[in-house]
Motif scaffolding. Structure first.
Motif, PDB file in Angstrom:
ATOM      1  N   SER A   1       0.876  -1.175   0.000  1.00 34.87           N
ATOM      2  CA  SER A   1       0.000   0.000   0.000  1.00 34.87           C
ATOM      3  C   SER A   1       0.908   1.218   0.000  1.00 34.87           C
ATOM      4  O   SER A   1       1.773   1.334   0.884  1.00 34.87           O
ATOM      5  CB  SER A   1      -0.878   0.041   1.254  1.00 34.87           C
ATOM      6  N   VAL A   2       0.726   2.118  -0.958  1.00 35.30           N
ATOM      7  CA  VAL A   2       1.576   3.307  -1.071  1.00 35.30           C
ATOM      8  C   VAL A   2       0.643   4.513  -1.182  1.00 35.30           C
ATOM      9  O   VAL A   2      -0.142   4.619  -2.130  1.00 35.30           O
ATOM     10  CB  VAL A   2       2.486   3.229  -2.312  1.00 35.30           C
ATOM     11  N   ALA A   3       0.722   5.415  -0.198  1.00 32.49           N
ATOM     12  CA  ALA A   3      -0.264   6.500  -0.145  1.00 32.49           C
ATOM     13  C   ALA A   3       0.348   7.791   0.358  1.00 32.49           C
ATOM     14  O   ALA A   3       1.398   7.810   1.003  1.00 32.49           O
ATOM     15  CB  ALA A   3      -1.442   6.096   0.755  1.00 32.49           C
ATOM     16  N   ASP A   4      -0.354   8.892   0.058  1.00 37.17           N
ATOM     17  CA  ASP A   4      -0.029  10.210   0.597  1.00 37.17           C
ATOM     18  C   ASP A   4      -1.361  10.924   0.844  1.00 37.17           C
ATOM     19  O   ASP A   4      -2.424  10.313   0.710  1.00 37.17           O
ATOM     20  CB  ASP A   4       0.904  10.973  -0.367  1.00 37.17           C
ATOM     21  N   PRO A   5      -1.372  12.204   1.208  1.00 37.51           N
ATOM     22  CA  PRO A   5      -2.648  12.858   1.543  1.00 37.51           C
ATOM     23  C   PRO A   5      -3.620  13.005   0.377  1.00 37.51           C
ATOM     24  O   PRO A   5      -4.783  13.342   0.583  1.00 37.51           O
ATOM     25  CB  PRO A   5      -2.215  14.239   2.057  1.00 37.51           C
ATOM     26  N   ASN A   6      -3.152  12.750  -0.852  1.00 38.04           N
ATOM     27  CA  ASN A   6      -3.989  12.959  -2.024  1.00 38.04           C
ATOM     28  C   ASN A   6      -4.462  11.687  -2.712  1.00 38.04           C
ATOM     29  O   ASN A   6      -5.493  11.699  -3.382  1.00 38.04           O
ATOM     30  CB  ASN A   6      -3.237  13.821  -3.045  1.00 38.04           C
TER      31      ASN A   6
END
Length: 563
Positions: A147-152
């Motif tokens: 899982s690879v995520a940021d605020p957007n």
């Protein structure tokens, strides 16, 4: 194929897009499930490095030395699996074809996560870094879903090596990454989940064009994107694992096809998460059950029937299939006190039969659990809140650790402790002490733990808004210091409260009886000052009925004859 149920690391991840969450956050959750593993809250301080400086790489699971790589000129602050830019990376191992594991690789899946977190400012940059690193240095581990995520935005990346024989195969890795729609939720749990991605459902894009063609600026919707290695189909053809049209190519069918264990032990956890947020998910029961060969597989993501909150995710991470056909309360496997867990190993032999246990999301082998909250509308020091628990998510409160903090609470460190060294000052050991008292007497003791756990969760939620308003009134180092002090204070308070809980449990439930308590949790006393008379709860009725069923009239007290 490798059997998913046998992995040392058998984990669960949930992903929530920003338009699928109740408050606009992007969420990633992770249960790090590994029997016997001691895991602290990792902290990598921000740093600058000299040209030519090298970094030694040690396998995350074993500490085996794998080699070294060139260090980045500048690295970012990392707290757990989130960094100061609110980038979060989680994982679950799916194994896949054994011959694809590359024993010559220098970077394993765990090192890949933490090296990338120290270098990436966005999820897309993280994808670039991860894939470039393994192409350059080789990928040491088995098949992995990240899982690879940021605020957007959030992505699901699946990766495998191409074997150790460089003469036979010039390839290093095969990988594919799918962007999870902003209004969707997704999950993975030790089974490769990406199937067809060239059949028109996704918009293919080259990694180098990812930011240029589809900027994440909020001005226009981003389509369902997919990015993949150039060899992802070709390698399967070369190895004789696929011979159809590109549009029909399925990543997991070629490299990690789901068998019974991959579906029942792993995909069933995904089913349980989706089932919480779908009006009717029963059509996928035969697939999750694992016994119908050609059952319809679950989608990679779904649009939830309601907005998902932080509390929803806490509950989902504590799931034992309650209220579903997989529920663990329908047999005697939970023991006298109906423990919603089953003994390890997952599968076992009994006489001439192959048996298995259900494998829920919440499990006693969890070393730590987190819910990472990423918020685009807040300053980055405040937006990233890493909710952390150092044990089974069902048995701990999720304590807020802001991703910008420059030190961690002592209780979450590895100072003076490891997997065979106990300490009353360490959260891993104190939380495990408490949970291991509760497991065998679950229905008797769990309500006491649950009350403390939920009160802490609620107290953190109540404080969050005012803490963040105060943090926004500060700037720079003052803001970081304020959030660091707050996070460390909450960690200190948590372990102090958990020690109190441990002392309370050993007194209240000593010798399988209950000592009565007052409304404030203090123990009742007799009028002469001693502890009040104990309560002897006896067997739960369902278990007592099972005893009667097995013993017949052997244990029935005979009725006295009337005179």
């Amino acid at each position: 194929m490798l059997v998913a149920g046998s992995y040392a690391m058998a984990c669960t991840n949930f992903i929530v897009g920003k338009k699928a969450s109740a408050d606009g956050s992007v969420f990633v959750t992770y249960n790090a499930d590994s029997f016997g593993a001691f895991m602290p809250l990792y902290h990598y301080p921000a740093a600058k490095h000299q040209p030519g400086e090298m970094r030694k790489v040690y396998e995350w699971d074993t500490d085996k030395y794998l080699g070294e790589i060139a260090e980045a000129p500048e690295t970012w602050n990392v707290i757990g699996n989130s960094n100061e830019w609110q980038v979060t990376i989680g994982e679950t191992t799916f194994g896949g074809r054994e011959e694809m594991a590359d024993s010559t690789g220098v970077i394993d899946y765990g090192s890949l996560i933490y090296i990338t977190l120290q270098r990436a400012k966005t999820a897309r940059e993280a994808l670039q870094i991860m894939t470039q690193l393994v192409e350059q240095y080789g990928y040491y581990s088995e098949g992995e879903t990240f899982s690879v995520a940021d605020p957007n935005e959030a992505w699901m990346l699946e990766m495998m090596g191409c074997g150790p024989d460089r003469e036979k195969s010039k390839e290093r890795t095969v990988w594919v990454a799918v962007r999870i729609p902003d209004d969707a939720i997704a999950a993975h749990a030790n089974q490769s989940r990406i199937t067809q991605f060239l059949d028109g459902r996704y918009t293919p894009v080259k990694m180098k064009d990812l930011l240029k063609k589809y900027p994440v600026d909020g001005k226009k919707p981003v389509p369902n994107l997919v990015v993949y290695s150039d060899n992802v189909v070709k390698y399967a053809r070369t190895m004789g694992w696929f011979d159809g049209k590109d549009a029909d190519f399925s990543y997991n069918a070629a490299y990690a096809a789901p068998d019974f264990s991959g579906r029942r032990y792993c995909e069933a956890r995904v089913w349980s998460f989706f089932n919480r947020f779908a009006d009717d998910f029963s059509r996928y029961m035969p697939y999750a059950e694992g016994k119908v060969k050609d059952a319809e597989p679950m989608p990679l993501w779904i649009i939830p029937n309601k907005k998902v909150s932080l509390q929803d995710l806490r509950v989902a991470m504590r799931d034992h299939y309650e209220g579903t056909p997989f529920a663990l309360d329908s047999d005697i496997g939970g023991g006298i006190y109906q423990m919603p867990y089953r003994l390890s190993p997952l599968s076992y032999k009994l006489d001439d039969k192959d048996m298995f246990n259900e494998r829920p999301i919440s499990t006693f082998q969890t070393a730590w659990s987190f819910i990472s909250q990423m918020r685009s509308w807040l300053p980055r020091e405040i937006g990233g809140c890493f909710w952390f628990g150092n044990d089974d998510g069902n048995m701990v409160a999720y304590t807020p650790m802001y991703s910008c903090i420059t030190r961690i609470p002592k209780c979450f460190s590895d100072e003076g402790v490891d997997d065979v060294t106990f300490s009353l000052d360490n959260a891993y050991w104190v939380c495990n002490w408490v949970s291991n008292m509760v497991y065998p007497k679950y229905s008797l003791m769990f309500p006491s733990l649950q009350a403390v756990r939920d009160s802490l969760d609620a107290s953190y939620d109540k404080l969050q808004a005012q803490i963040e308003v105060k943090a926004q009134s500060l700037e720079g180092d003052a803001r970081v210091k304020y959030l660091t002090d707050y996070s460390c204070q909450k960690g200190d308070e948590m372990i102090d409260r958990w020690r109190q809980l441990a002392y309370f449990l050993i007194v209240k439930y000593n010798d399988m009886v209950e000592k009565p308590t007052n409304a404030d949790g203090t123990f009742k006393r007799s009028k002469y000052g001693k502890g009040a008379r104990v309560v002897r709860p006896g067997y739960p009725k369902e278990y007592a009925r099972e005893i009667l069923k097995q013993t017949g009239d052997k244990l029935i007290v005979p009725k006295e004859e009337k005179k």
